[in-house]
Design an enzyme around this catalytic site. Structure first.
Site, PDB file in Angstrom:
ATOM      1  N   ARG A 511       0.820  -1.210   0.000  1.00 34.70           N
ATOM      2  CA  ARG A 511       0.000   0.000   0.000  1.00 34.70           C
ATOM      3  C   ARG A 511       0.852   1.259   0.000  1.00 34.70           C
ATOM      4  O   ARG A 511       0.545   2.246  -0.668  1.00 34.70           O
ATOM      5  CB  ARG A 511      -0.911   0.002   1.228  1.00 34.70           C
ATOM      6  CG  ARG A 511      -1.780   1.250   1.355  1.00 34.70           C
ATOM      7  CD  ARG A 511      -2.796   1.364   0.248  1.00 34.70           C
ATOM      8  NE  ARG A 511      -3.628   2.543   0.401  1.00 34.70           N
ATOM      9  CZ  ARG A 511      -4.681   2.823  -0.356  1.00 34.70           C
ATOM     10  NH1 ARG A 511      -5.022   1.995  -1.321  1.00 34.70           N
ATOM     11  NH2 ARG A 511      -5.387   3.917  -0.163  1.00 34.70           N
ATOM     12  N   GLU A 512       1.940   1.231   0.765  1.00 38.46           N
ATOM     13  CA  GLU A 512       2.763   2.421   0.927  1.00 38.46           C
ATOM     14  C   GLU A 512       3.553   2.771  -0.328  1.00 38.46           C
ATOM     15  O   GLU A 512       3.605   3.931  -0.738  1.00 38.46           O
ATOM     16  CB  GLU A 512       3.738   2.232   2.107  1.00 38.46           C
ATOM     17  CG  GLU A 512       3.072   2.205   3.476  1.00 38.46           C
ATOM     18  CD  GLU A 512       2.656   3.579   3.963  1.00 38.46           C
ATOM     19  OE1 GLU A 512       2.873   4.563   3.242  1.00 38.46           O
ATOM     20  OE2 GLU A 512       2.102   3.670   5.074  1.00 38.46           O
ATOM     21  N   SER A 513       4.196   1.789  -0.929  1.00 39.66           N
ATOM     22  CA  SER A 513       5.150   2.093  -2.004  1.00 39.66           C
ATOM     23  C   SER A 513       5.038   1.196  -3.216  1.00 39.66           C
ATOM     24  O   SER A 513       5.788   1.374  -4.174  1.00 39.66           O
ATOM     25  CB  SER A 513       6.578   1.972  -1.461  1.00 39.66           C
ATOM     26  OG  SER A 513       6.878   0.613  -1.150  1.00 39.66           O
TER      27      SER A 513
END
Length: 651
Positions: A511-513
């Site tokens: 989700r983050e990167s």
């Protein structure tokens, strides 16, 4: 940039450099020769960049002349031109723009060239290269100054007027244009009034004071009324405004929008008194009602519920209606929820989120058969709401995977963009490689071709590129590409160290990167798990680990800190992943504020749905769902969106 030595020369056996199918007997020799040539070219490219940086022009020219066939030769030309903009003619600039058209470089070079030409007032050069109006404000100002220098006064004045009527101060590069425009007598009261209103909306009182001096004596009384409303928006209800003048409606409309921020109750009362007495335009009516509705929803103003329902119907805005629906959810007012759902657009009503809550509302009022049918339809989908629906039904999750077809090695062998990407990756220019990839995906490639690109990137270990390509191709079921088991040994090691499931760390990173180690957010979060520098320092100190901010771009170091921080959040919130994930995204202090006391406690699914920040709400839902998908991809048998404790706990 790393120095290329030893075995690095032969590290990559790139299919992109094979010029044509080789004869069987010559394959080994030809491949060896191709790789020897590539190794030399890579070293020469590295040396050329160094020579350019140190302004050793003769050495650079000598190296560059032997690199015409190297995929990154165009980058050397770009760097050379950018360092010597004062010597670049319009013909040379246009030639480079044409030669680099299939790369991300034209916009970068064009912006630098035009900025240089504008600063030095090379107006003919500017217009030769950029005959159309640019997009950036600074370049627009240079463009219209160039038009003025070329004698195109009408074009220059039109541009000046458009640029001047802005709610904030414009760049200094615009000042000569504005000065000439005003000196020519082109600044009129209509421009002054338009900019006063724009500055009012942008909350720029100092700019309003400056603009006010530009107005005529006839305009001054209106300016003073507008500034008075800005100083005391509540004075609007007693302000005498001429019913037959559009400026009255302007003052009232902008003032009501401003007043709604502080007192939606007073704004609505004033609006009801004035809406039929002043000549409001349809756009002003929409703007005022939107502001009052939005602020009433934020404040959960019970007294406005009756008016809100009608206003939401008139505004037909799914964002506002969504806020009303979540208000109803927080109150567990199922009747209000069902009454408000039809206010969504057709597309909005078909979104899984509102289909799910419609099914819940129908179940609450006893429509068991209709609710069951809707839950069954939702449970066939692979997302957060599909998993919630399956849990309600007690059925297995549906994943519906589809593998992308395998590639033949030569399918993209001669694509120049992919050859550049391969070389940029080799030289650790990962952000440039991603820019090239985005350019490819934004082109005319078909969905089938984008699927092949996704497969190619996946096989190369270019995880974010693969995910982006699959998304562009709408290959939603290509789970092995969209949810790769990336950096498995790193995640397993730190998951074991922190006693958390590796799939949760992978879900956060996805989700983050999207598994891009060089990712950097607009607010400064870095690396695979998007650690803020301050958080990185804090967590590293708690581990007594050596740390520099640049280490956040290293996979091992980033996951070490990210997994430790996640464990710390779990401990803070008694092992509850929902709170911990919300805190990972929005900060633990916000989650502390969002938690309810026992008398107002909510079930888990409603609490998540009513998280005030949309980004955090989507984040928690995505990571919980991604965790399930990663467990499935790793062959785990027990799959659950939420633990039993998380489902039973009050929030």
């Amino acid at each position: 940039m790393r120095r290329l030595v030893g075995a690095q020369f032969t590290r990559f056996l790139s299919v992109f450099l094979v010029a044509a199918p080789l004869q069987l007997g010559a394959t080994t020799t030809a491949t060896s020769q191709a790789n020897d040539t590539l190794a030399v070219e890579r070293q020469h490219y590295h040396d050329a960049l160094r020579a350019l940086g140190e302004r050793r022009w003769d050495e650079f020219s000598h190296l560059r002349q032997n690199l015409d066939a190297y995929p990154l030769a165009i980058y050397l030309d770009y760097y050379q031109l950018k360092r010597n903009l004062h010597n670049v003619s319009p013909e040379q600039a246009s030639n480079f723009l044409q030669r680099s058209a299939d790369t991300p470089l034209p916009n970068r070079f064009l912006s630098a060239y035009l900025d240089h030409a504008g600063k030095r007032q090379r107006w003919t050069d500017f217009l030769d290269v950029m005959p159309e109006e640019p997009s950036s404000t600074v370049l627009k100002c240079y463009y219209f100054r160039a038009q003025l220098a070329a004698g195109n006064h009408e074009t220059a004045w039109e541009g000046a007027a458009a640029l001047w009527q802005h709610g904030r101060s414009q760049p200094d590069e615009c000042d000569p244009l504005f000065t000439a425009w005003e000196k020519a007598g082109e600044l009129k009261d209509e421009h002054v009034w338009a900019r006063m209103l724009a500055a009012f909306d942008e909350k720029q009182p100092r700019l309003m004071k400056y603009i006010a001096r530009k107005g005529s004596s006839e305009l001054q009384p209106w300016i003073e009324k507008l500034r008075g409303v800005y100083a005391r928006p509540q004075s609007l209800q007693n302000l005498k405004l001429a019913a037959d003048d559009q400026r009255s409606a302007d003052i009232a409309a902008h003032g009501l929008v401003y007043l709604a921020r502080y007192s939606p109750e007073q704004a609505l009362a004033t609006w009801k008194a004035q809406q039929n007495t002043l000549p409001f335009t349809p756009q002003q009516v929409n703007k005022v009602e939107y502001a009052i509705a939005q602020r009433s929803l934020f404040a959960r103003t019970e007294a406005h519920i009756g008016w809100l329902h009608g206003a939401l119907g008139r505004l037909a805005d799914d964002k506002l209606t969504g806020i009303r629906l979540r208000w109803a959810l927080r109150e567990r007012d199922w009747l209000a929820l069902e009454r408000s759902l039809p206010l969504l657009s057709e597309a909005g009503q078909e979104k899984t989120v509102w289909r799910y809550w419609k099914a819940v509302a129908m179940a609450k009022r006893g429509a068991a058969d209709a609710s069951l049918a809707l839950f069954q339809a939702i449970a066939s989908e692979r997302d957060y709401y599909g998993f919630l629906a399956a849990d309600r039904l007690g059925t297995d999750y549906r994943f519906n995977p589809r593998a992308l077809p395998p590639l033949t090695e030569s399918e993209f062998a001669q694509t120049s963009a992919l050859r550049r990407i391969e070389e940029l990756q080799f030289h650790d220019e990962h952000n440039l490689a991603h820019s090239e990839w985005y350019k490819v995906l934004s082109g005319s490639a078909s969905a089938e071709e984008k699927e092949k690109l996704a497969r190619l990137a996946s096989e190369r270990g270019w995880y974010r590129m693969a995910i982006d390509a699959a998304s562009k191709a709408k290959a939603w079921d290509a789970l092995d590409v969209r949810f790769p088991l990336a950096y498995q040994s790193v995640f397993n090691h730190h998951a074991q160290s922190q006693q958390v499931p590796s799939t949760e760390l992978m879900a956060i990173s996805r989700r983050e990167s999207a598994f891009y180690p060089q990712a950097r957010s607009p607010v400064g979060a870095r690396g695979l798990m998007q650690i803020m520098p301050a958080t990185g320092r804090q967590v590293a100190a708690s581990l007594n680990s050596p740390h520099r901010t640049s280490n956040l771009f290293e996979v091992e170091h980033n996951v070490m800190l990210g997994s430790t921080y996640y464990r710390q959040l779990l401990e803070r919130f008694d092992g509850n992943r929902i709170f911990a994930l919300a805190a990972y995204n929005a900060g633990p202090h916000r989650v502390d504020r969002w938690r309810n006391d026992p008398t107002q406690a909510l079930p888990a699914d409603i609490w998540v749905e009513t998280i005030p920040f949309r980004e955090t709400r989507n984040y928690v839902q995505a990571v919980l769902a991604y965790n399930v998908v990663f467990k499935y991809m790793m062959g785990e048998d027990t799959l659950s969106l939420m633990t039993t404790d998380e489902k039973q706990r009050s929030y």
